[in-house]
Scaffold this motif. Structure first.
Motif, PDB file in Angstrom:
ATOM      1  N   UNK A 179      -7.725  -9.091  15.825  1.00  0.00           N
ATOM      2  CA  UNK A 179      -6.894  -8.140  16.558  1.00  0.00           C
ATOM      3  C   UNK A 179      -6.684  -6.867  15.748  1.00  0.00           C
ATOM      4  N   UNK A 180      -6.457  -7.034  14.456  1.00  0.00           N
ATOM      5  CA  UNK A 180      -6.210  -5.888  13.571  1.00  0.00           C
ATOM      6  C   UNK A 180      -7.473  -5.041  13.414  1.00  0.00           C
ATOM      7  N   UNK A 181      -8.597  -5.692  13.158  1.00  0.00           N
ATOM      8  CA  UNK A 181      -9.853  -4.974  12.941  1.00  0.00           C
ATOM      9  C   UNK A 181     -10.303  -4.243  14.197  1.00  0.00           C
ATOM     10  N   UNK A 182     -10.289  -4.922  15.360  1.00  0.00           N
ATOM     11  CA  UNK A 182     -10.751  -4.271  16.593  1.00  0.00           C
ATOM     12  C   UNK A 182      -9.824  -3.124  16.993  1.00  0.00           C
ATOM     13  N   UNK A 183      -8.547  -3.260  16.695  1.00  0.00           N
ATOM     14  CA  UNK A 183      -7.606  -2.157  16.935  1.00  0.00           C
ATOM     15  C   UNK A 183      -8.018  -0.919  16.158  1.00  0.00           C
ATOM     16  N   UNK A 184      -8.244  -1.072  14.859  1.00  0.00           N
ATOM     17  CA  UNK A 184      -8.571   0.089  14.030  1.00  0.00           C
ATOM     18  C   UNK A 184      -9.916   0.689  14.418  1.00  0.00           C
ATOM     19  N   UNK A 185     -10.874  -0.159  14.701  1.00  0.00           N
ATOM     20  CA  UNK A 185     -12.198   0.349  15.088  1.00  0.00           C
ATOM     21  C   UNK A 185     -12.108   1.177  16.364  1.00  0.00           C
ATOM     22  N   UNK A 186     -11.314   0.715  17.316  1.00  0.00           N
ATOM     23  CA  UNK A 186     -11.143   1.463  18.563  1.00  0.00           C
ATOM     24  C   UNK A 186     -10.352   2.749  18.334  1.00  0.00           C
ATOM     25  N   UNK A 187      -9.287   2.681  17.543  1.00  0.00           N
ATOM     26  CA  UNK A 187      -8.439   3.846  17.333  1.00  0.00           C
ATOM     27  C   UNK A 187      -9.192   4.966  16.633  1.00  0.00           C
ATOM     28  N   UNK A 188     -10.122   4.613  15.759  1.00  0.00           N
ATOM     29  CA  UNK A 188     -10.862   5.637  15.026  1.00  0.00           C
ATOM     30  C   UNK A 188     -11.711   6.528  15.930  1.00  0.00           C
ATOM     31  N   UNK A 189     -11.951   6.096  17.147  1.00  0.00           N
ATOM     32  CA  UNK A 189     -12.706   6.934  18.061  1.00  0.00           C
ATOM     33  C   UNK A 189     -11.929   8.180  18.464  1.00  0.00           C
ATOM     34  N   UNK A 190     -10.599   8.112  18.388  1.00  0.00           N
ATOM     35  CA  UNK A 190      -9.782   9.283  18.734  1.00  0.00           C
ATOM     36  C   UNK A 190      -8.948   9.789  17.561  1.00  0.00           C
ATOM     37  N   UNK A 191      -8.692   8.942  16.566  1.00  0.00           N
ATOM     38  CA  UNK A 191      -7.943   9.341  15.375  1.00  0.00           C
ATOM     39  C   UNK A 191      -8.876   9.101  14.192  1.00  0.00           C
ATOM     40  N   UNK A 192      -9.665  10.103  13.868  1.00  0.00           N
ATOM     41  CA  UNK A 192     -10.753   9.910  12.907  1.00  0.00           C
ATOM     42  C   UNK A 192     -10.278  10.164  11.487  1.00  0.00           C
ATOM     43  N   UNK A 193      -9.513   9.194  10.960  1.00  0.00           N
ATOM     44  CA  UNK A 193      -9.067   9.225   9.569  1.00  0.00           C
ATOM     45  C   UNK A 193      -9.330   7.846   8.981  1.00  0.00           C
ATOM     46  N   UNK A 194      -9.374   7.720   7.662  1.00  0.00           N
ATOM     47  CA  UNK A 194      -9.506   6.382   7.079  1.00  0.00           C
ATOM     48  C   UNK A 194      -8.387   5.459   7.545  1.00  0.00           C
ATOM     49  N   UNK A 195      -8.718   4.193   7.720  1.00  0.00           N
ATOM     50  CA  UNK A 195      -7.757   3.193   8.178  1.00  0.00           C
ATOM     51  C   UNK A 195      -7.633   2.086   7.131  1.00  0.00           C
ATOM     52  N   UNK A 196      -6.413   1.811   6.715  1.00  0.00           N
ATOM     53  CA  UNK A 196      -6.122   0.689   5.824  1.00  0.00           C
ATOM     54  C   UNK A 196      -5.380  -0.389   6.595  1.00  0.00           C
ATOM     55  N   UNK A 197      -5.911  -1.597   6.612  1.00  0.00           N
ATOM     56  CA  UNK A 197      -5.362  -2.688   7.410  1.00  0.00           C
ATOM     57  C   UNK A 197      -4.849  -3.792   6.497  1.00  0.00           C
ATOM     58  N   UNK A 198      -3.572  -4.120   6.629  1.00  0.00           N
ATOM     59  CA  UNK A 198      -2.953  -5.187   5.840  1.00  0.00           C
ATOM     60  C   UNK A 198      -2.646  -6.342   6.773  1.00  0.00           C
ATOM     61  N   UNK A 199      -3.316  -7.461   6.563  1.00  0.00           N
ATOM     62  CA  UNK A 199      -3.127  -8.640   7.396  1.00  0.00           C
ATOM     63  C   UNK A 199      -2.202  -9.621   6.680  1.00  0.00           C
ATOM     64  N   UNK A 200      -0.982  -9.758   7.211  1.00  0.00           N
ATOM     65  CA  UNK A 200      -0.016 -10.736   6.693  1.00  0.00           C
ATOM     66  C   UNK A 200       0.394 -11.606   7.864  1.00  0.00           C
ATOM     67  N   UNK A 201      -0.322 -12.705   8.091  1.00  0.00           N
ATOM     68  CA  UNK A 201      -0.074 -13.553   9.254  1.00  0.00           C
ATOM     69  C   UNK A 201      -0.201 -15.018   8.865  1.00  0.00           C
ATOM     70  N   UNK A 202       0.393 -15.886   9.691  1.00  0.00           N
ATOM     71  CA  UNK A 202       0.408 -17.318   9.392  1.00  0.00           C
ATOM     72  C   UNK A 202       0.494 -18.069  10.721  1.00  0.00           C
ATOM     73  N   UNK A 203      -0.511 -18.887  11.015  1.00  0.00           N
ATOM     74  CA  UNK A 203      -0.523 -19.637  12.256  1.00  0.00           C
ATOM     75  C   UNK A 203       0.675 -20.555  12.400  1.00  0.00           C
ATOM     76  N   UNK A 204       1.224 -20.610  13.608  1.00  0.00           N
ATOM     77  CA  UNK A 204       2.357 -21.486  13.889  1.00  0.00           C
ATOM     78  C   UNK A 204       3.694 -20.954  13.431  1.00  0.00           C
TER      79      UNK A 204
END
Length: 652
Positions: A179-204
């Motif tokens: 979800x995080x990666x596809x969000x940034x990849x899509x957003x870069x099509x209109x906001x063309x700046x470097x994207x830093x993604x921090x994934x802090x998640x835990x199932x359940x």
């Protein structure tokens, strides 16, 4: 939905212990290491470690930005550089006397925190067309940082396991949040700046585990649990016993539990029906017992172990092997531990608890999803003595509670099911990181308390803004559809929680909602179409964060009113008109009275940006619901292909 935890909670209290930094060489914190992305257009707070009281000079991109700091007595330093526009790559350099440290390939861009439970954790390799996605995952200006799943009972200054930034490529993206990666990849099509993604998640994980103690205290609901948690940090055995008393009080209040029904107490007369468990134990769904073949709920287990006087005098622990998914364990009537997840349990016993002769070990196991039970292996179940000898636990008996039995309270130190534990271990150390916004995909583990969830989500948002800035945008993913379809109106915890998510997002101009109910999968709580979810999150960000004039999430119900013999629902944020998929009219609308169980499906037709609902003769309708079930069928979209999300609104 439920992940196998990385920690045994009996050891969790150790997680907050930080190693002294006073003798450490000059270094940058890993959050600001090679390949990092720093937030553009905001002061850059850079931290690290060094010799106490030493002067530190920090430079980014040569002379482009520079600042000085002094190392504190604890060996930590913090420097603030002036804001910079998007760009790079740069070298981030630090010097102190003769010492030097640096980070290469640092970019300035937008940094996003992606947090939640298993649908945020779900990896790219588990999504649609993943082979092609991974082959095309090389993006030099998308950087990934995964926070290891480590909980703590108090807020940490640094991560227990240092994370590392990575460039986006086939290898790094494979196990990253889809979800995080596809969000940034899509957003870069209109906001063309470097994207830093921090994934802090835990199932359940539950939302309570991601919140600071001060935020939870505002609810007034967790005073006793927070007091136990504070004690657990210093006295885990005493805290476990204290929590046992709270748990036992809950048990005695449950309907159908008679006075004296205390399965943990060897002095109490046995109550209920106890039966012999299979010697190999394992998940109760596979025992061949019809009543347990598809059972999600609570089952008691007990085993007797005989000890000599010499054995009982030794220091000891009790091991019960793995359990799915939450245990509460007693020895001779004293609570000794509770853990969430599938890791093996081993609890240290206080001196004097064991005695010569018969000793009773009792375990309550709660399972809420798929397989459950004491999953072993049997050889791991024993009383372990200080001299290294083991006295096996065997001859287990069990007693199943009714499936509708209320879920017991969760020990506050548990990892994904506790209070503050994931905030403490996985978010608190991010305190100096600048963020453009936060993405939140969570709620499946809170569907039994939807009204409370709305309050908690507001407090979560408020708390994020205390740490990362008062205007921090929050993008919320509304729960996807999951479960069997229905043929008549029903009450649904998932639907009620979706409505709370909608309300919380709608009340705040810096919050957005990504509707996902239509891209769920009835038989899998982890839908694979995270690409479409990423597109919807990016669209919400373009509106909420970057101010684009576009409908952020599809048609939104604005009001419902009577007109003659019909009820009219007016929609805002409609682009290219309303359309119904699969028929000439939309389905999924309900008209409801004031009482529970009064809802009826309503015939609907589209009228411009409105939907007209036929009002049955004699019905005193007071509210309108749409798309209201665990896994509803709903067909109203706009011309862009964006769905109208689930809602309940009053009828005026």
């Amino acid at each position: 939905m439920l992940n196998r935890t990385r920690l045994a909670s009996s050891l969790l209290w150790l997680a907050f212990v930080a190693l002294p930094a006073s003798a450490a060489p000059l270094a940058l914190d890993p959050l600001f290491g090679d390949h990092a992305v720093l937030q553009r257009d905001a002061p850059l707070r850079i931290r690290g470690q060094g010799q106490p009281r030493a002067e530190v000079v920090v430079q980014l991109g040569g002379q482009q930005a520079q600042a000085q700091a002094r190392v504190g007595a604890d060996g930590r330093w913090l420097a603030t550089l002036p804001p910079l526009a998007a760009g790079g790559p740069y070298t981030l350099a630090v010097r102190s006397g003769q010492e030097r440290a640096q980070a290469q390939d640092v970019l300035i861009g937008d940094v996003w925190l992606c947090s939640g439970q298993s649908n945020m954790e779900l990896q790219v390799h588990r999504t649609l067309d993943s082979r092609s996605e991974l082959l095309n995952a090389k993006h030099d200006d998308i950087r990934l940082l995964t926070v290891k799943q480590e909980a703590s009972v108090v807020p940490r200054e640094e991560f227990a396991t240092a994370p590392a930034w990575q460039r986006s490529d086939t290898d790094s993206v494979r196990d990253f949040s889809a979800a995080c990666y596809y969000f940034a990849r899509e957003l870069k099509q209109t906001v063309d700046v470097p994207m830093g993604l921090i994934n802090a998640s835990w199932g359940g994980s539950r939302i309570q585990a991601w919140m600071r103690g001060n935020a939870l205290a505002k609810t007034g609901l967790y005073r006793d649990q927070q007091a136990v948690l504070a004690r657990y940090a210093k006295q885990p055995q005493q805290a476990a016993a204290q929590w046992g008393g709270i748990w036992q009080d809950w048990w005695q209040r449950q309907p159908g539990i008679v006075a004296g029904d205390q399965p943990w107490d060897p002095r109490a007369a046995p109550q209920g029906k106890w039966a012999q468990a299979p010697a190999a134990l394992g998940a109760w769904e596979h025992w061949g017992v019809p009543a347990l073949a598809d059972f999600n709920g609570m089952v008691w287990f007990r085993s007797h172990v005989k000890l000599t006087a010499a054995q009982a005098a030794q220091a000891a622990s009790v091991a019960i092997g793995s359990a799915d998914e939450i245990d509460m364990t007693w020895v001779n009537g004293r609570a000794v531990g509770s853990t969430y997840g599938g890791d093996p349990r081993q609890y240290t016993l206080p001196a004097g608890l064991l005695h010569e002769g018969d000793n009773l070990v009792t375990v309550s196991v709660l399972d809420t999803y798929r397989d459950g039970g004491l999953t072993g292996p049997p050889e791991a179940q024993a009383v372990i003595l200080a001299d290294g000898s083991r006295v096996p636990l065997a001859g287990w008996e069990y007693r199943a509670m009714p499936e509708h039995f209320d879920a017991p309270p969760r020990a506050p130190w548990q990892s994904a099911a506790g209070l503050t534990t994931l905030y403490n271990g996985m978010v608190a150390p991010l305190r100096d990181v600048g963020l453009r916004g936060a993405l939140w995909y969570q709620g499946e583990s809170n569907t039994t308390e939807p009204a409370l969830y709305g309050k908690l989500l507001r407090l979560y948002r408020e708390d994020l803004r205390r740490q990362f800035g008062k205007d921090l945008p929050l993008l919320v993913v509304q729960l996807a559809g999951f479960g069997a379809p229905v043929s008549q109106p029903v009450e649904s915890g998932s639907a009620a929680l979706r409505d709370q998510q909608r309300r919380v997002a709608a009340e705040d101009p810096k919050s957005g909602l990504a509707v996902a109910v239509d891209i769920g999968e009835r038989s899998d709580i982890h839908p694979a179409n995270k690409q479409e979810l990423g597109r919807r999150l990016a669209r919400a960000a373009r509106h909420v964060v970057f101010g684009e004039r576009l409908a952020p999430s599809g048609p939104v119900a604005a009001a419902a009113m009577r007109e003659g013999g019909a009820v009219i629902v007016r929609f805002d944020d409609v682009e290219q008109g309303l359309v119904a998929y699969g028929a000439a009219y939309p389905i999924g609308f309900e008209l409801c009275g004031a009482a529970a169980g009064s809802c009826r499906y309503a015939d609907a037709r589209i009228d411009g940006a409105r939907v007209s609902l036929a009002l049955p003769a004699g019905m005193d309708a007071t509210r309108v619901r749409y798309c209201w079930a665990d896994s509803p069928v709903c067909t109203l979209y706009d011309g862009n292909g964006l769905p109208a999300g689930p809602f309940e609104i009053p009828l005026h």
